[in-house]
Motif scaffolding. Structure first.
Motif, mmCIF file in Angstrom:
data_model
loop_
_atom_site.group_PDB
_atom_site.id
_atom_site.type_symbol
_atom_site.label_atom_id
_atom_site.label_comp_id
_atom_site.label_asym_id
_atom_site.label_seq_id
_atom_site.Cartn_x
_atom_site.Cartn_y
_atom_site.Cartn_z
ATOM 1 N N ILE A 1 41.307 -33.303 -10.927
ATOM 2 C CA ILE A 1 42.739 -33.230 -11.215
ATOM 3 C C ILE A 1 42.984 -32.665 -12.611
ATOM 4 O O ILE A 1 43.894 -31.867 -12.829
ATOM 5 N N ALA A 2 42.150 -33.055 -13.578
ATOM 6 C CA ALA A 2 42.301 -32.555 -14.949
ATOM 7 C C ALA A 2 42.065 -31.044 -15.008
ATOM 8 O O ALA A 2 42.804 -30.313 -15.689
ATOM 9 N N VAL A 3 41.051 -30.568 -14.302
ATOM 10 C CA VAL A 3 40.773 -29.125 -14.289
ATOM 11 C C VAL A 3 41.906 -28.362 -13.624
ATOM 12 O O VAL A 3 42.345 -27.318 -14.127
ATOM 13 N N MET A 4 42.407 -28.875 -12.514
ATOM 14 C CA MET A 4 43.521 -28.192 -11.848
ATOM 15 C C MET A 4 44.778 -28.216 -12.707
ATOM 16 O O MET A 4 45.550 -27.254 -12.713
ATOM 17 N N THR A 5 44.989 -29.280 -13.452
ATOM 18 C CA THR A 5 46.148 -29.360 -14.335
ATOM 19 C C THR A 5 46.018 -28.374 -15.495
ATOM 20 O O THR A 5 46.986 -27.719 -15.877
ATOM 21 N N CYS A 6 44.824 -28.267 -16.045
ATOM 22 C CA CYS A 6 44.610 -27.344 -17.168
ATOM 23 C C CYS A 6 44.772 -25.880 -16.763
ATOM 24 O O CYS A 6 45.002 -25.027 -17.623
ATOM 25 N N THR A 7 44.661 -25.606 -15.478
ATOM 26 C CA THR A 7 44.865 -24.237 -15.014
ATOM 27 C C THR A 7 46.272 -23.743 -15.340
ATOM 28 O O THR A 7 46.476 -22.572 -15.639
ATOM 29 N N PHE A 8 47.239 -24.644 -15.316
ATOM 30 C CA PHE A 8 48.627 -24.248 -15.556
ATOM 31 C C PHE A 8 48.948 -24.066 -17.037
ATOM 32 O O PHE A 8 50.070 -23.722 -17.388
ATOM 33 N N LEU A 9 47.979 -24.279 -17.909
ATOM 34 C CA LEU A 9 48.177 -24.033 -19.333
ATOM 35 C C LEU A 9 47.982 -22.563 -19.699
ATOM 36 O O LEU A 9 48.354 -22.145 -20.793
ATOM 37 N N PHE A 10 47.377 -21.794 -18.797
ATOM 38 C CA PHE A 10 47.186 -20.373 -19.064
ATOM 39 C C PHE A 10 48.516 -19.640 -18.988
ATOM 40 O O PHE A 10 49.423 -20.050 -18.276
ATOM 41 N N LYS A 11 48.599 -18.543 -19.725
ATOM 42 C CA LYS A 11 49.852 -17.793 -19.806
ATOM 43 C C LYS A 11 50.167 -17.072 -18.486
ATOM 44 O O LYS A 11 51.310 -17.047 -18.060
ATOM 45 N N THR A 12 49.140 -16.480 -17.866
ATOM 46 C CA THR A 12 49.345 -15.764 -16.603
ATOM 47 C C THR A 12 48.312 -16.218 -15.584
ATOM 48 O O THR A 12 47.293 -16.837 -15.920
ATOM 49 N N GLY A 13 48.560 -15.866 -14.339
ATOM 50 C CA GLY A 13 47.615 -16.184 -13.282
ATOM 51 C C GLY A 13 46.321 -15.410 -13.417
ATOM 52 O O GLY A 13 45.247 -15.919 -13.097
ATOM 53 N N LEU A 14 46.422 -14.173 -13.909
ATOM 54 C CA LEU A 14 45.219 -13.367 -14.096
ATOM 55 C C LEU A 14 44.296 -13.994 -15.130
ATOM 56 O O LEU A 14 43.077 -14.045 -14.933
ATOM 57 N N ARG A 15 44.859 -14.477 -16.224
ATOM 58 C CA ARG A 15 44.041 -15.148 -17.241
ATOM 59 C C ARG A 15 43.390 -16.405 -16.683
ATOM 60 O O ARG A 15 42.236 -16.708 -16.986
ATOM 61 N N ALA A 16 44.126 -17.142 -15.867
ATOM 62 C CA ALA A 16 43.564 -18.346 -15.252
ATOM 63 C C ALA A 16 42.378 -17.982 -14.363
ATOM 64 O O ALA A 16 41.324 -18.617 -14.429
ATOM 65 N N TRP A 17 42.547 -16.962 -13.543
ATOM 66 C CA TRP A 17 41.458 -16.533 -12.671
ATOM 67 C C TRP A 17 40.251 -16.046 -13.473
ATOM 68 O O TRP A 17 39.109 -16.390 -13.156
ATOM 69 N N LEU A 18 40.490 -15.236 -14.501
ATOM 70 C CA LEU A 18 39.382 -14.675 -15.278
ATOM 71 C C LEU A 18 38.625 -15.758 -16.041
ATOM 72 O O LEU A 18 37.387 -15.797 -16.020
ATOM 73 N N TRP A 19 39.348 -16.636 -16.719
ATOM 74 C CA TRP A 19 38.679 -17.678 -17.490
ATOM 75 C C TRP A 19 37.948 -18.680 -16.603
ATOM 76 O O TRP A 19 36.799 -19.044 -16.868
ATOM 77 N N MET A 20 38.621 -19.119 -15.554
ATOM 78 C CA MET A 20 37.993 -20.125 -14.698
ATOM 79 C C MET A 20 36.823 -19.554 -13.909
ATOM 80 O O MET A 20 35.791 -20.211 -13.752
#
Length: 89
Positions: A46-65
């Motif tokens: 749950i913490a990892v999924m929540t931290c996903t929404f801290l990224f500025k864009t969806g592309l950054r979330a995908w690239l970092w994760m």
């Protein structure tokens, strides 16, 4: 929002498995600490999924994760293949 949501759904689980797996494998007494780590898995997920929404864009979330997931599993494979980490029987 869809980019972040899909990154959380598809990359949150493997990244959480990696984090809990590393914690369990690096413990000094795997026989007694593995179960508590597995019980904490849902909280980590749950913490990892929540931290996903801290990224500025969806592309950054995908690239970092995805980068963290690939690097983490590569490190885990290297450590197991070199014999630095062993799974207790």
């Amino acid at each position: 929002m869809w980019g972040k949501s899909t990154a959380a759904v598809f990359l949150g689980l493997p990244l959480s498995v990696l984090a809990v797996g590393f914690a369990a494998l690096l413990s000094s007494d795997q026989a007694t600490t593995t179960l508590p780590w597995l019980l904490l898995f849902f909280v980590v997920w749950i913490a990892v999924m929540t931290c996903t929404f801290l990224f500025k864009t969806g592309l950054r979330a995908w690239l970092w994760m995805s980068g963290l997931t690939v690097a983490g599993y590569a490190a885990l494979h290297f450590l197991k293949a070199s014999g630095l980490i062993r799974i207790a029987a």
